[in-house]
Design a protein around this motif. Structure first.
Motif, mmCIF file in Angstrom:
data_model
loop_
_atom_site.group_PDB
_atom_site.id
_atom_site.type_symbol
_atom_site.label_atom_id
_atom_site.label_comp_id
_atom_site.label_asym_id
_atom_site.label_seq_id
_atom_site.Cartn_x
_atom_site.Cartn_y
_atom_site.Cartn_z
ATOM 1 N N ASP A 285 15.540 -5.485 0.806
ATOM 2 C CA ASP A 285 15.141 -5.642 -0.145
ATOM 3 C C ASP A 285 14.415 -6.925 -0.225
ATOM 4 O OD1 ASP A 285 15.918 -3.796 -0.290
ATOM 5 O OD2 ASP A 285 18.317 -4.343 -1.072
ATOM 6 N N LEU A 286 14.351 -7.495 1.351
ATOM 7 C CA LEU A 286 13.567 -9.123 0.691
ATOM 8 C C LEU A 286 12.674 -9.905 2.065
ATOM 9 C CD1 LEU A 286 17.014 -11.306 0.460
ATOM 10 C CD2 LEU A 286 14.763 -11.001 -1.074
ATOM 11 N N ALA A 287 12.468 -8.139 2.652
ATOM 12 C CA ALA A 287 11.383 -8.186 3.421
ATOM 13 C C ALA A 287 10.086 -7.512 2.613
ATOM 14 C CB ALA A 287 11.834 -7.252 5.022
ATOM 15 N N VAL A 288 8.546 -8.181 3.236
ATOM 16 C CA VAL A 288 6.766 -7.777 3.322
ATOM 17 C C VAL A 288 6.529 -7.505 4.242
ATOM 18 C CG1 VAL A 288 4.669 -7.213 2.323
ATOM 19 C CG2 VAL A 288 7.283 -8.237 0.957
ATOM 20 N N ILE A 289 6.017 -6.647 4.862
ATOM 21 C CA ILE A 289 5.383 -6.571 6.180
ATOM 22 C C ILE A 289 3.947 -6.745 5.875
ATOM 23 C CG2 ILE A 289 4.679 -5.245 8.774
ATOM 24 C CD1 ILE A 289 7.520 -4.388 8.194
ATOM 25 N N CYS A 290 3.258 -7.035 6.370
ATOM 26 C CA CYS A 290 1.546 -6.765 6.689
ATOM 27 C C CYS A 290 0.765 -7.389 7.204
ATOM 28 C CB CYS A 290 0.870 -8.274 5.778
ATOM 29 S SG CYS A 290 1.510 -8.760 4.000
ATOM 30 N N GLY A 291 0.205 -5.803 7.146
ATOM 31 C CA GLY A 291 -0.645 -5.116 8.581
ATOM 32 C C GLY A 291 -2.207 -5.003 8.286
ATOM 33 N N SER A 292 -2.919 -4.552 9.490
ATOM 34 C CA SER A 292 -3.991 -4.592 9.358
ATOM 35 C C SER A 292 -5.316 -3.587 10.427
ATOM 36 C CB SER A 292 -5.498 -5.939 9.533
ATOM 37 O OG SER A 292 -6.526 -5.649 8.906
ATOM 38 N N ALA A 293 -6.322 -2.834 10.533
ATOM 39 C CA ALA A 293 -6.521 -1.910 11.112
ATOM 40 C C ALA A 293 -7.980 -2.373 12.337
ATOM 41 C CB ALA A 293 -7.274 -0.809 10.574
ATOM 42 N N SER A 294 -7.995 -4.492 11.626
ATOM 43 C CA SER A 294 -8.731 -5.303 12.009
ATOM 44 C C SER A 294 -9.255 -5.491 13.593
ATOM 45 C CB SER A 294 -9.052 -6.087 11.069
ATOM 46 O OG SER A 294 -9.456 -6.346 9.516
ATOM 47 N N LYS A 295 -8.318 -6.021 13.719
ATOM 48 C CA LYS A 295 -7.637 -6.291 15.546
ATOM 49 C C LYS A 295 -7.128 -5.203 16.187
ATOM 50 C CE LYS A 295 -7.707 -10.041 12.935
ATOM 51 N NZ LYS A 295 -8.708 -11.189 13.073
ATOM 52 N N ALA A 296 -6.912 -4.467 15.675
ATOM 53 C CA ALA A 296 -6.216 -3.381 17.102
ATOM 54 C C ALA A 296 -7.373 -2.048 16.984
ATOM 55 C CB ALA A 296 -5.145 -2.198 15.921
ATOM 56 N N TYR A 297 -7.957 -2.034 15.671
ATOM 57 C CA TYR A 297 -9.044 -0.791 15.856
ATOM 58 C C TYR A 297 -10.792 -0.912 15.828
ATOM 59 C CZ TYR A 297 -4.999 1.803 15.001
ATOM 60 O OH TYR A 297 -3.657 2.748 14.792
ATOM 61 N N ALA A 298 -10.483 -2.897 15.982
ATOM 62 C CA ALA A 298 -11.693 -2.912 16.307
ATOM 63 C C ALA A 298 -12.444 -2.736 14.914
ATOM 64 C CB ALA A 298 -13.363 -2.707 17.308
ATOM 65 N N MET A 299 -12.123 -3.445 13.711
ATOM 66 C CA MET A 299 -12.548 -2.802 12.218
ATOM 67 C C MET A 299 -12.625 -4.098 11.436
ATOM 68 S SD MET A 299 -10.867 1.438 11.971
ATOM 69 C CE MET A 299 -11.366 1.499 10.134
ATOM 70 N N THR A 300 -13.412 -5.607 11.821
ATOM 71 C CA THR A 300 -12.817 -6.202 10.676
ATOM 72 C C THR A 300 -13.293 -5.835 9.839
ATOM 73 O OG1 THR A 300 -14.328 -6.969 12.181
ATOM 74 C CG2 THR A 300 -12.175 -7.924 12.565
ATOM 75 N N GLY A 301 -14.973 -5.194 9.988
ATOM 76 C CA GLY A 301 -16.125 -5.408 9.044
ATOM 77 C C GLY A 301 -15.551 -4.569 7.663
ATOM 78 N N TRP A 302 -14.676 -3.927 8.080
ATOM 79 C CA TRP A 302 -14.021 -2.344 6.649
ATOM 80 C C TRP A 302 -13.593 -2.624 6.100
ATOM 81 C CZ3 TRP A 302 -15.956 2.540 8.272
ATOM 82 C CH2 TRP A 302 -16.517 2.931 9.282
ATOM 83 N N ARG A 303 -12.384 -3.914 6.324
ATOM 84 C CA ARG A 303 -11.224 -4.502 5.492
ATOM 85 C C ARG A 303 -10.573 -3.132 4.574
ATOM 86 N NH1 ARG A 303 -11.025 -8.105 6.746
ATOM 87 N NH2 ARG A 303 -10.570 -9.180 5.895
ATOM 88 N N CYS A 304 -9.279 -3.126 6.009
ATOM 89 C CA CYS A 304 -8.463 -1.807 5.381
ATOM 90 C C CYS A 304 -6.804 -2.770 6.412
ATOM 91 C CB CYS A 304 -8.479 -0.935 6.467
ATOM 92 S SG CYS A 304 -7.304 0.763 7.145
#
Ligand SMILES: Cc1ncc(COP(=O)(O)O)c(C=O)c1O
Length: 401
Positions: free
Chosen positions: A228-247
């Motif tokens: 109840d006290l945790a927020v995870i932030c993730g991204s497609a940018s680095k894993a899938y080479a998608m920095t410009g897509w903004r996901c």
């Protein structure tokens, strides 16, 4: 005189983006620069992801979507975390945002406010602390050290807790150090946070870029110790080479996600509909391209590390994750030569046309960050120039003495 809001005076622009802008400007002027500054994959986005986006365009998938993202994408994120970590999240516990950066920004605005302290381990990615300041809270820094491999130790973080502590931000793998927090370390922190009602924000944007098999099931730790006290932030940018897509995305308790959705509804609304189709393909499709890119980053890491540390004055921890080397150049600094790594980096760019990000950007004077998300040829030539530059200036400094 132009009068801006007070908050603009508290915030510094992104120093990592500044290096990128300088390199861009030099290149536009026809100067050939070897760029170790860029914090983004040099690979193209895998073709099957591009195909999904092209199909979305052809099918006119071009309208607003729900602010938090399509059900399809949110389910894809839940499924990815179920497969990767064995954790269960529901659709209303996920919001997609314009990159991990907006996910972290929404999180800071949702959880923190005036008078709150938020613990951040240093060296850190500068956006983390600036976002805390934008939320009008105060970042409290705890140092990690090269001598310990920049290990993110539970005890140093717990020692920084005060009655005003409202959150702890953990970034693993860490930009710029490449260090990981251990599952046991996070367990200790999460237990204490749970007792004291402190939020844990976990920045997992580099989660797919870990080189050796290492226990790193941090979502499971948080789900067990402080769901109840945790927020995870993730991204497609680095894993899938998608920095410009903004996901990117935030995963957390439904009321937190609802609050983030309300904030985002007045800021940017949904992530681009086309990007959402691409992100869904990335998360549900073959993960083989991720492994291929990781293998190549590992090869580059090993070579670059070997080339640089051939000079005994350059000390460098081999990073466990992400795609940055963070060498300690303090032996190369002196009052009669380069006083700071900012001076060093500027002269290296001016004389040798090699861009690195000075450690001052990460609150780590004496260090520089070198991204190896660039070709092996660039790494080889860039290292050659850097070592030549070091040899020349060290010789000069010695002859002055
Ligand atoms: C530590 C860290 N977290 C989050 C991000 C956000 O990346 P993006 O907004 O492209 O998802 C970055 C980008 O450099 C980063 O280095």
């Amino acid at each position: 005189m132009i009068r801006l809001a007070d908050r603009t005076a508290r915030i510094a622009g992104s120093p990592t983006m500044k290096v990128t802008a300088t390199v861009d400007r030099l290149r536009r002027d026809g100067v050939e620069v070897i760029d170790f500054g860029a914090g983004e994959p040099d690979f193209g986005t895998p073709e099957f992801i591009n195909t999904a986006a092209k199909l979305a365009i052809d099918q006119h998938f071009s309208k607003y979507t729900p602010v938090a993202g399509t059900a399809e994408l949110r389910r894809a994120i839940c499924a990815r975390y179920r497969t990767d970590y064995g954790v269960e999240y529901q659709e209303n516990e996920v919001i997609t945002s314009a990159g991990g950066k907006q996910a972290l920004f929404n999180t800071a605005l949702t959880l923190f406010g005036p008078g709150d302290e938020v613990i951040v381990h240093a060296p850190y990615w500068p956006t983390l602390t600036e976002q805390v300041k934008l939320a009008e809270a105060t970042p409290v820094l705890v140092q990690t050290r090269a001598a310990d491999g920049f290990a993110i130790g539970a005890s140093t973080i717990l020692n920084a807790i005060t009655p005003r502590t409202r959150g702890i931000i953990i970034n693993s793998p860490c930009n710029p150090t490449g260090a990981l927090i251990s599952e046991s370390g996070l367990t200790v922190i999460a237990r204490e946070a749970s007792k004291r009602g402190i939020w844990i924000v976990l920045d997992l944007c580099y989660e797919k870029l870990i080189y050796d098999p290492t226990p790193h099931n941090l979502p499971a730790v948080l789900q067990k110790e402080c769901p109840d006290l945790a927020v995870i932030c993730g991204s497609a940018s680095k894993a899938y080479a998608m920095t410009g897509w903004r996901c990117g995305w935030s995963i957390g308790p439904a009321p937190v996600i609802a609050a983030q959705s309300a904030i985002q509804s007045h800021a940017t609304s949904n992530v681009s509909s086309i990007t959402q189709k691409a992100g869904t393909a990335a998360l549900t499709g073959s993960q083989e391209p991720v492994t291929r890119m990781l293998d190549e980053y590992r090869r580059r890491r090993d070579h670059l590390h070997g080339w640089l540390t051939a000079d005994g004055r350059i000390h460098c921890v081999k990073p466990a994750g992400a795609f940055y080397l963070f060498p300690d150049l303090s032996e190369l600094l002196s009052p009669d030569g380069f006083g700071t790594t900012t001076d060093f980096a500027q002269a290296l760019l001016d004389e040798s046309r090699v861009a690195v990000t000075p450690g001052e950007a990460f609150d780590a004077p004496g260090f520089v960050r070198m991204s190896y998300a660039t070709s092996m040829d660039n790494l080889r030539e860039g290292s050659r120039r850097l070592l030549e530059f070091v040899a020349k200036h060290a010789a000069n400094a010695q002859s002055v003495r």
